[in-house]
Scaffold this active site. Structure first.
Site, PDB file in Angstrom:
ATOM      1  N   ASN A   1       1.323  -0.554   0.291  1.00  0.00           N
ATOM      2  CA  ASN A   1      -0.160  -0.072  -0.361  1.00  0.00           C
ATOM      3  C   ASN A   1       1.059   1.475   0.042  1.00  0.00           C
ATOM      4  OD1 ASN A   1      -1.939   1.804   0.787  1.00  0.00           O
ATOM      5  ND2 ASN A   1      -2.225   1.029   2.234  1.00  0.00           N
TER       6      ASN A   1
ATOM      7  N   LYS B   1      -0.306   3.870  -0.017  1.00  0.00           N
ATOM      8  CA  LYS B   1      -0.783   5.606   0.411  1.00  0.00           C
ATOM      9  C   LYS B   1      -0.696   6.526  -0.318  1.00  0.00           C
ATOM     10  CE  LYS B   1      -0.067   2.994   4.603  1.00  0.00           C
ATOM     11  NZ  LYS B   1      -0.132   2.757   6.098  1.00  0.00           N
TER      12      LYS B   1
ATOM     13  N   HIS C   1      -9.310   1.002   5.010  1.00  0.00           N
ATOM     14  CA  HIS C   1      -8.343   1.075   6.077  1.00  0.00           C
ATOM     15  C   HIS C   1      -8.107   2.122   7.615  1.00  0.00           C
ATOM     16  CE1 HIS C   1      -3.750   2.683   6.957  1.00  0.00           C
ATOM     17  NE2 HIS C   1      -3.831   1.941   5.655  1.00  0.00           N
TER      18      HIS C   1
ATOM     19  N   GLU D   1      -6.551   4.191   8.277  1.00  0.00           N
ATOM     20  CA  GLU D   1      -6.540   6.153   7.920  1.00  0.00           C
ATOM     21  C   GLU D   1      -7.926   6.536   7.058  1.00  0.00           C
ATOM     22  OE1 GLU D   1      -3.031   5.840   5.842  1.00  0.00           O
ATOM     23  OE2 GLU D   1      -1.757   4.703   7.647  1.00  0.00           O
TER      24      GLU D   1
ATOM     25  N   GLU E   1      -4.557  -4.882  10.775  1.00  0.00           N
ATOM     26  CA  GLU E   1      -3.603  -3.751  10.702  1.00  0.00           C
ATOM     27  C   GLU E   1      -4.276  -2.765  12.142  1.00  0.00           C
ATOM     28  OE1 GLU E   1      -1.533  -2.916   6.802  1.00  0.00           O
ATOM     29  OE2 GLU E   1      -3.863  -1.287   7.176  1.00  0.00           O
TER      30      GLU E   1
ATOM     31  N   GLY F   1       2.892   2.158  10.283  1.00  0.00           N
ATOM     32  CA  GLY F   1       4.189   3.825  10.629  1.00  0.00           C
ATOM     33  C   GLY F   1       4.860   4.504  11.758  1.00  0.00           C
TER      34      GLY F   1
ATOM     35  N   SER G   1       3.767  -2.381  10.567  1.00  0.00           N
ATOM     36  CA  SER G   1       5.369  -2.006  10.374  1.00  0.00           C
ATOM     37  C   SER G   1       6.072  -3.345  10.269  1.00  0.00           C
ATOM     38  CB  SER G   1       5.490  -1.780  11.928  1.00  0.00           C
ATOM     39  OG  SER G   1       5.410   0.164  12.247  1.00  0.00           O
TER      40      SER G   1
HETATM   41  P1  13P Z   1       3.071   0.616   7.542  1.00  0.00           P
HETATM   42  O1  13P Z   1       4.194  -0.779   6.740  1.00  0.00           O
HETATM   43  O2  13P Z   1       3.530   2.032   7.176  1.00  0.00           O
HETATM   44  O3  13P Z   1       3.212   0.702   9.231  1.00  0.00           O
HETATM   45  O4  13P Z   1       1.894   0.619   7.107  1.00  0.00           O
HETATM   46  C1  13P Z   1       0.934  -0.674   6.814  1.00  0.00           C
HETATM   47  C2  13P Z   1      -0.356  -0.334   6.650  1.00  0.00           C
HETATM   48  O5  13P Z   1      -0.808   0.888   7.063  1.00  0.00           O
HETATM   49  C3  13P Z   1      -0.367  -0.790   5.287  1.00  0.00           C
HETATM   50  O6  13P Z   1      -1.344  -0.434   4.632  1.00  0.00           O
END
Ligand code: 13P
Length: 251
Positions: free
Chosen positions: A9, A11, A96, A98, A168, A174, A214
């Site tokens: 992803n 983003k 997601h 976010e 997740e 992140g 992560s």
């Molecule tokens: P990270 O791997 O940067 O922690 O993000 C995970 C994520 O949100 C994938 O959709």
């Protein structure tokens, strides 16, 4: 048969030229990844089309990061499932954290989006996961169970074949703070039980459940060794082809 998948992803990262370079770098080495492991990349909308062209003839599949909750019409700024399909997407990520956190994505909206995506022939990667407060309050199982049921219990066993779940934990996204393999495994097993309760053992056993948060080459092997972890949804580490492929080579 349960599929193993590593999905990236991206983003809101990469410009179009950077994205093309990254897609080409992933595509160039995709054949190194074992046959049973699927690869998916999810670039931003603006470069889905040109990245998709670089994946032709490779095993790497193309995903969007979101789609509209309506089929077409006066919804300024939105992108429909038919538009995604027409630029070569096979998948879309939905729900997601976010999007839930910053854009008011509700379970009700997600049901509409999943319906539209499946109707257009797209596979869905549905994200679930608790935040830090929920984990610290010991509510993580309940939160993930409720999110999973609220969306997926609206679909049939047949439709479930086109859905992948990504667990997740928000506190691991992140932050560099990965869930331990044991922490992830117990939630994955719980999700599989939630699926079994409604759809039966076969659908539950065939369901691909990815871990995200992560995940990187150094911890992927331990996570993927767990029996209910079928791959990863990768954020930061998907922005470097070597790291992304390193994760996929951890099976
Ligand atoms: P990270 O791997 O940067 O922690 O993000 C995970 C994520 O949100 C994938 O959709």
């Amino acid at each position: 048969m349960r599929k193993k998948i590593v999905a990236g992803n991206w983003k809101m990262n990469t410009t179009r030229p950077d994205g093309i370079e990254l897609a080409e770098a992933v595509a160039a080495r995709a054949a190194e990844v074992p046959e049973g492991v699927g690869l998916i990349i999810a670039p931003p909308f603006t470069h889905l089309c040109c990245c998709g062209k670089r994946l032709k003839g490779t095993k790497v599949e193309l995903s969007a990061q979101n789609c509209a909750d309506h089929a077409k019409g006066a919804y300024t700024g939105e992108v429909s499932v038919d538009m995604l399909k027409a630029v070569g997407c096979q998948w879309t990520i939905l729900g997601h954290s976010e999007r839930r956190q910053y854009y008011g994505e509700t379970d009700e909206k997600l049901v509409e989006k999943v319906k539209l995506a499946l109707g257009a022939g797209l596979g869905v990667i549905l994200c679930v996961g608790e935040n830090l407060d929920e984990r610290e309050a010991g509510k993580h199982f309940d939160v993930v169970k409720a999110q999973t049921e609220a969306v997926l219990y609206n679909f049939s066993a047949e439709e479930m074949k086109h859905i992948v779940i990504a667990y997740e934990p928000v506190w691991a996204i992140g932050t560099g703070k990965t869930a331990t393999a044991a922490q992830a495994e117990e939630i994955h097993a719980c999700i599989r039980n939630v699926i079994e309760a409604k759809f039966g053992a076969k659908v539950a056993d065939d369901m691909t459940i990815l871990y995200g948060g992560s995940c990187k080459p150094s911890n992927a092997k331990e996570l993927f060794a767990e029996k209910d972890i079928d791959g990863g949804l990768i954020g930061g580490a998907a922005l470097k082809a070597d790291d992304f492929l390193g994760i996929a080579l951890s099976f």
